[in-house]
Scaffold this active site. Structure first.
Site, short mmCIF file in Angstrom:
data_model
loop_
_atom_site.label_atom_id
_atom_site.label_comp_id
_atom_site.label_asym_id
_atom_site.label_seq_id
_atom_site.Cartn_x
_atom_site.Cartn_y
_atom_site.Cartn_z
N GLU A 27 -4.98 -5.10 10.86
CA GLU A 27 -6.01 -4.18 10.34
C GLU A 27 -7.26 -4.97 9.93
O GLU A 27 -8.38 -4.48 10.07
CB GLU A 27 -5.47 -3.37 9.15
N HIS A 54 0.06 4.58 18.27
CA HIS A 54 0.98 5.68 17.95
C HIS A 54 1.91 5.97 19.12
O HIS A 54 3.09 6.28 18.93
CB HIS A 54 0.19 6.94 17.58
N ARG A 80 -15.13 8.67 10.39
CA ARG A 80 -13.89 8.06 9.93
C ARG A 80 -12.97 7.72 11.10
O ARG A 80 -12.09 6.86 10.99
CB ARG A 80 -13.20 8.99 8.90
N GLU A 83 -12.97 13.24 6.83
CA GLU A 83 -12.85 13.16 8.28
C GLU A 83 -13.44 14.40 8.97
O GLU A 83 -12.79 15.04 9.79
CB GLU A 83 -11.36 13.02 8.63
N HIS A 135 -5.44 2.81 17.58
CA HIS A 135 -4.34 3.62 17.04
C HIS A 135 -3.80 4.66 18.01
O HIS A 135 -2.65 5.08 17.89
CB HIS A 135 -4.76 4.26 15.72
N LYS A 145 -14.40 -0.34 4.77
CA LYS A 145 -13.73 0.97 4.78
C LYS A 145 -14.42 1.92 3.81
O LYS A 145 -14.58 3.11 4.10
CB LYS A 145 -12.24 0.84 4.45
N HIS A 154 3.87 -1.29 12.09
CA HIS A 154 2.63 -0.58 12.44
C HIS A 154 1.52 -1.57 12.86
O HIS A 154 0.90 -1.40 13.91
CB HIS A 154 2.19 0.27 11.25
N ASN A 169 -9.64 4.38 13.57
CA ASN A 169 -8.46 4.53 14.44
C ASN A 169 -8.53 3.67 15.69
O ASN A 169 -7.79 3.91 16.64
CB ASN A 169 -8.29 6.01 14.84
N LYS A 179 -6.49 8.91 1.12
CA LYS A 179 -5.49 9.68 1.87
C LYS A 179 -4.12 9.36 1.28
O LYS A 179 -3.70 8.20 1.22
CB LYS A 179 -5.47 9.25 3.35
N ARG A 203 -1.10 20.43 -10.46
CA ARG A 203 -2.35 20.62 -9.69
C ARG A 203 -3.25 19.38 -9.74
O ARG A 203 -4.47 19.46 -9.64
CB ARG A 203 -3.13 21.83 -10.19
P1 NAD Z 1 5.66 -0.90 2.49
O1 NAD Z 1 5.02 -0.23 1.36
O2 NAD Z 1 6.96 -0.37 2.98
O3 NAD Z 1 5.84 -2.44 2.13
C1 NAD Z 1 6.47 -3.31 3.05
C2 NAD Z 1 7.61 -4.07 2.38
O4 NAD Z 1 7.08 -5.09 1.54
C3 NAD Z 1 8.51 -3.23 1.50
O5 NAD Z 1 9.83 -3.64 1.66
C4 NAD Z 1 8.04 -3.58 0.09
O6 NAD Z 1 9.06 -3.42 -0.86
C5 NAD Z 1 7.67 -5.01 0.24
N1 NAD Z 1 6.64 -5.53 -0.64
C6 NAD Z 1 5.54 -4.93 -1.08
N2 NAD Z 1 4.76 -5.78 -1.74
C7 NAD Z 1 5.40 -6.97 -1.75
C8 NAD Z 1 5.08 -8.26 -2.28
N3 NAD Z 1 3.91 -8.50 -2.85
N4 NAD Z 1 5.98 -9.25 -2.09
C9 NAD Z 1 7.15 -9.02 -1.43
N5 NAD Z 1 7.48 -7.84 -0.89
C10 NAD Z 1 6.61 -6.82 -1.06
O7 NAD Z 1 4.71 -0.94 3.79
P2 NAD Z 1 3.15 -1.16 3.98
O8 NAD Z 1 3.04 -1.85 5.27
O9 NAD Z 1 2.50 -1.74 2.78
O10 NAD Z 1 2.61 0.33 4.12
C11 NAD Z 1 2.99 1.16 5.19
C12 NAD Z 1 2.67 2.59 4.82
O11 NAD Z 1 1.29 2.72 4.57
C13 NAD Z 1 3.02 3.60 5.90
O12 NAD Z 1 3.78 4.63 5.36
C14 NAD Z 1 1.68 4.11 6.37
O13 NAD Z 1 1.72 5.46 6.79
C15 NAD Z 1 0.85 3.95 5.13
N6 NAD Z 1 -0.60 3.87 5.38
C16 NAD Z 1 -1.40 4.71 4.70
C17 NAD Z 1 -2.77 4.66 4.88
C18 NAD Z 1 -3.66 5.56 4.07
O14 NAD Z 1 -4.86 5.61 4.34
N7 NAD Z 1 -3.14 6.25 3.12
C19 NAD Z 1 -3.32 3.73 5.78
C20 NAD Z 1 -2.48 2.88 6.45
C21 NAD Z 1 -1.10 2.95 6.25
#
Ligand code: NAD
Length: 363
Positions: free
Chosen positions: A189, A257, A246, A241, A253, A231, A270, A250, A147, A125
Site C-alpha cells: 500500500e 480482488h 477516492r 466516494e 485492487h 490519503k 491482501h 483502488n 471507512k 447511534r
Molecule cells: P489484522 O488486523 O488482522 O492484523 C494482522 C495480524 O497482526 C493480526 O494477527 C494481529 O493480531 C497482528 N498484529 C497487529 N499489530 C501487531 C503488532 N504491532 N505486532 C505483532 N502483531 C500485530 O490485519 P491488517 O492487515 O492490519 O488489516 C486488514 C483489515 O483491514 C482487513 O479486514 C481489511 O478489510 C481492512 N482494511 C480496511 C480499510 C479501511 O479503509 N477501513 C483499508 C484497508 C484495509
C-alpha cells in the site's frame, strides 16, 4: 529508538482530526483521550495478539488519566469482523454502561479498527472513537478515511459506515513486533501511494529500501506521515466516494480482488495480492499505450526488493479471474473500471477495456 513526533491533519470540517505519529507514545494515550470534551469512560477494544503486547501499557495510561477503563479482547484475525462478534460487542458495551461520555479506543490492526469503529458508529447511534493502529497497513491505510465495517459471509466489508475517529495515534516502534509477512504486505500500500500520487515519494522508497526493510523508526515515521497526508488529501476531497477521486486508492485492487476471490481468501495476504494487482494494472496500461515499459519495471523492481510477490503462478486459471473482476462491487453495469497509471505519480480511471486485454495483463 525515540523519534520526534509529527502530525498530519485530516480536514473534514466538524469531523476533522489529527493523526499523531511518533514513538513510545502508548503511555500518553490517556491524556489524549481525557483531553477530549466530556469523557469519563474508555473502552479499549483490541485483539488477542495485540493485547498481550500492548494492552497493559495502553490500559494503564488510560487509567492514569482518571478514566474508568474497560478492556474487551476479540480473537485475532479477519473472522472477528463478523455480525456475531459485533453483536457480542454491542451487548458488552451495554452491560459496561457505555454512553455519550464513553470513548472506544481501537488498539490493533485493520481488523480491530474496522470492527471497533463500526461498533462505535452504530452503538447508541454513534459514539466517539480513537484509533491506535498497530500494523503497517492500518497506519497507512485503514485508520485514515473513516471507512469502518464488517463482513457478511462471502461479502467483505459489506456492512459499514463512514465514521471518523476523534484522533489517531501511531507508535512506529510497534512495527518492530509485526510478523515479517504482515510488514511486507503493508509495504504494497505504501508503494501504491507513490505510484498514484507522488513520484518524489516513490523515488525516496526506491533509494531507501534498506531503511524500509530494517523498519527504521525515523524513516518509517516519515513514510507513514506521507502516506497519511496523501490519503487524507483524497479523503478531504471525496469523503464518501461520490466524486470518483477516492477511486484512485483502488489502484491494483480490481485485479487484487479477483486474485483473492479465485485463490480463496487467505492464500495471499491482501497486500500481496495488491502487489501482483498493481503490476497487472500497469501492464494493462502499457498494452493500452498509456505508460512506458520502464515505469512498470520500476514498480516491479521495488516490490520485489520489498519481498512482495510480483507474479501470479501459471497454474492459476486466468479466465475465472476476469469473471471475478466483473462481479467486483466497484463494477458499473458489468463494465470493469480500472485505475491505470500514465506515469509514476499519476493514475486515471479507465472504462471499457477489452476483456482480452484484461486477461492478458495477468501474465
Ligand atoms: P489484522 O488486523 O488482522 O492484523 C494482522 C495480524 O497482526 C493480526 O494477527 C494481529 O493480531 C497482528 N498484529 C497487529 N499489530 C501487531 C503488532 N504491532 N505486532 C505483532 N502483531 C500485530 O490485519 P491488517 O492487515 O492490519 O488489516 C486488514 C483489515 O483491514 C482487513 O479486514 C481489511 O478489510 C481492512 N482494511 C480496511 C480499510 C479501511 O479503509 N477501513 C483499508 C484497508 C484495509
Amino acid at each position: 529508538m525515540t523519534v520526534e513526533s509529527t502530525t498530519v491533519h485530516v480536514g473534514l470540517a466538524e469531523r476533522s482530526y489529527d493523526i499523531q505519529i511518533g514513538s513510545d507514545n502508548l503511555s500518553s494515550i490517556g491524556s489524549l483521550v481525557a483531553g477530549l470534551d466530556d469523557v469519563s469512560h474508555a473502552i479499549l477494544i483490541t485483539d488477542s495478539n495485540v493485547r498481550e503486547l500492548y494492552g497493559e501499557t495502553t490500559k494503564k495510561s488510560l487509567a492514569n488519566a482518571d478514566l474508568q477503563v474497560d478492556i474487551i479482547t476479540v480473537p485475532a484475525g479477519e473472522a472477528s469482523k463478523s455480525t456475531a462478534v459485533t453483536e457480542e460487542l454491542w451487548k458488552q458495551l451495554l452491560s459496561l454502561g457505555a454512553d455519550r461520555k464513553t470513548v472506544i479506543v481501537a488498539l490493533g490492526g485493520g481488523v480491530v479498527g474496522d470492527l471497533a469503529g463500526f461498533v462505535a458508529a452504530s452503538y447508541g447511534r454513534g459514539i466517539r472513537f480513537v484509533q491506535i493502529p498497530t500494523t503497517l497497513l492500518a497506519t497507512v491505510d485503514s485508520s485514515v478515511g473513516g471507512k469502518v465495517g464488517i463482513n457478511l459471509p462471502g461479502a467483505k466489508n459489506m456492512v459499514g459506515a463512514f465514521w471518523q475517529p476523534q484522533a489517531v495515534q501511531i507508535d512506529v516502534n510497534v512495527l518492530q513486533s509485526l510478523p515479517a509477512r504482515d510488514y511486507h504486505a503493508g509495504l504494497a500500500e505504501v508503494v501504491k501511494y507513490g505510484v498514484i500520487q507522488d513520484e518524489d515519494f516513490f523515488n525516496r522508497l526506491e533509494n531507501n529500501v534498506g531503511l524500509i526493510l530494517d523498519r527504521d523508526p525515523e524513516f518509517m515515521r516519515d513514510v507513514i506521515a506521507r502516506c497519511c497526508e496523501l490519503k487524507a488529501h483524497v479523503v478531504e476531497n471525496d469523503e464518501r466516494e461520490t466524486t470518483g477521486l477516492r477511486a484512485i486508492l483502488n489502484y491494483g485492487h480490481t485485479f487484487c480482488h479477483a486474485i483473492e476471490a479465485c485463490t480463496g481468501y487467505g492464500t495471499y495476504m491482501h497486500g500481496e495480492a495488491v502487489s501482483i494487482g498493481m503490476l497487472c494494472a500497469s501492464r494493462l496500461a502499457e498494452s493500452l499505450g498509456r505508460i512506458t515499459e520502464n515505469d512498470t519495471a520500476r514498480q516491479r523492481e521495488l516490490l520485489l526488493q520489498l519481498n512482495l510477490p510480483i507474479d501470479l503462478p501459471q497454474d492459476i486459471e486466468r479466465e475465472p479471474l476476469v469473471d471475478a473482476m466483473k462481479r467486483d462491487k466497484k463494477t458499473e453495469h458489468g463494465k470493469i473500471r480500472f485505475i491505470l497509471p500514465t506515469r509514476i505519480g499519476h493514475v486515471e480511471l479507465v472504462d471499457g477495456v477489452d476483456d482480452a486485454l484484461a486477461l492478458a495483463a495477468f501474465n
